[in-house]
Scaffold this active site. Structure first.
Site, short mmCIF file in Angstrom:
data_model
loop_
_atom_site.label_atom_id
_atom_site.label_comp_id
_atom_site.label_asym_id
_atom_site.label_seq_id
_atom_site.Cartn_x
_atom_site.Cartn_y
_atom_site.Cartn_z
NE ARG A 76 27.27 38.59 35.66
CZ ARG A 76 28.40 39.27 35.64
NH1 ARG A 76 28.69 40.06 34.63
NH2 ARG A 76 29.24 39.18 36.65
NE ARG B 258 37.42 39.38 39.00
CZ ARG B 258 36.57 39.68 38.01
NH1 ARG B 258 36.88 39.46 36.76
NH2 ARG B 258 35.41 40.20 38.30
NE ARG C 192 26.30 43.04 35.81
CZ ARG C 192 27.61 43.06 36.04
NH1 ARG C 192 28.44 43.67 35.23
NH2 ARG C 192 28.10 42.48 37.10
P1 ADP Z 1 32.24 41.57 37.17
O1 ADP Z 1 33.11 42.52 36.41
O2 ADP Z 1 30.84 42.05 37.30
O3 ADP Z 1 32.82 41.12 38.46
P2 ADP Z 1 32.97 39.34 35.38
O4 ADP Z 1 32.05 39.00 34.29
O5 ADP Z 1 34.26 40.00 35.02
O6 ADP Z 1 32.08 40.24 36.35
O7 ADP Z 1 33.33 38.05 36.25
C1 ADP Z 1 32.34 37.22 36.79
C2 ADP Z 1 32.96 36.16 37.70
O8 ADP Z 1 33.81 35.29 36.94
C3 ADP Z 1 33.86 36.68 38.82
O9 ADP Z 1 33.15 37.12 39.96
C4 ADP Z 1 34.70 35.42 39.10
O10 ADP Z 1 33.98 34.46 39.83
C5 ADP Z 1 34.93 34.85 37.71
N1 ADP Z 1 36.17 35.40 37.12
C6 ADP Z 1 36.24 36.25 36.06
N2 ADP Z 1 37.52 36.59 35.80
C7 ADP Z 1 38.28 35.96 36.75
C8 ADP Z 1 39.66 35.92 37.04
N3 ADP Z 1 40.56 36.63 36.32
N4 ADP Z 1 40.09 35.18 38.08
C9 ADP Z 1 39.23 34.46 38.81
N5 ADP Z 1 37.91 34.45 38.60
C10 ADP Z 1 37.42 35.19 37.59
#
Ligand code: ADP
Length: 187
Positions: free
Chosen positions: A134, A89, A128
């Site tokens: 969530r 990310r 959602r």
């Molecule tokens: P969405 O795709 O709806 O943003 P996710 O379930 O993928 O939701 O992620 C939820 C949260 O988890 C993110 O907004 C972040 O706070 C944290 N998160 C997930 N993956 C990462 C990552 N690779 N790096 C940093 N934070 C992460």
């Protein structure tokens, strides 16, 4: 081994599509968001640290998610590959992933990018919120923060993977089945 990345803004449908892809191609689906939510639910030290950040719509530190990914790579057996959802990310995470894979004599196979416009992100996340409840879907401010963070920190990865030549973009609008068929046509 195959290493797929499912890329896209929050709410693009990564988690929804990942399940079917993983089943059909015998991949281990790793969702960093799900792993973090499990830690929060379990009340682990990591979960306690991550909770506040996630619920405000901010990222957790790179090292935390990088560690989670590496431990999955090391422990999961019997699959033909991995499907990463929500990771990388940030540019730093993408570089660490490349190094992790290099050490194993592997590389990212393909980045499948699900693209939807910002208005649709908002609509889908609100929908959602009613189903999943969530905390990071609960308010428009938090959703906007996540969209902003996506554009700032995650979108630069498009250029990174385009330059690497293993990036493909898919229209993420339409029904779940329509998007699934677009993905399967490519795989
Ligand atoms: P969405 O795709 O709806 O943003 P996710 O379930 O993928 O939701 O992620 C939820 C949260 O988890 C993110 O907004 C972040 O706070 C944290 N998160 C997930 N993956 C990462 C990552 N690779 N790096 C940093 N934070 C992460």
């Amino acid at each position: 081994m195959k290493y797929f990345i499912l890329f896209g803004p929050p709410g693009a449908g990564k988690g929804t599509q990942a399940g079917e892809m993983a089943d059909k191609y015998n991949l281990c689906h790793i969702s960093t968001g799900d792993l973090l939510r499990n830690e929060i639910a379990a009340g682990s030290p990591l979960g306690l640290k991550a909770k506040e950040l996630i619920e405000a719509g901010n990222f957790v530190p790179d090292e935390v998610v990088e560690g989670m990914i590496e431990s999955q790579f090391n422990s999961v057996k019997g699959v033909d590959g991995f499907l990463l959802d929500g990771f990388p990310r940030t540019l730093a995470q993408a570089e660490v992933l490349d190094k992790m894979l290099q050490k194993r004599g592997e590389a990212v196979t393909l980045v499948i990018s699900l693209m939807i416009p910002d208005e649709m992100i908002m609509q889908r996340i609100r929908h959602r919120a009613e189903i999943e409840g969530r905390a990071d879907d609960a308010s428009p401010e938090i959703i906007l923060n996540r969209i902003r963070t996506y554009h700032e920190k995650t979108e630069p990865l498009v250029k990174y993977y385009k330059a690497a030549g293993n990036y493909i973009e898919i229209d993420g609008s339409g029904s779940i089945e329509e998007v699934r068929d677009r993905i399967f046509a490519i795989l």
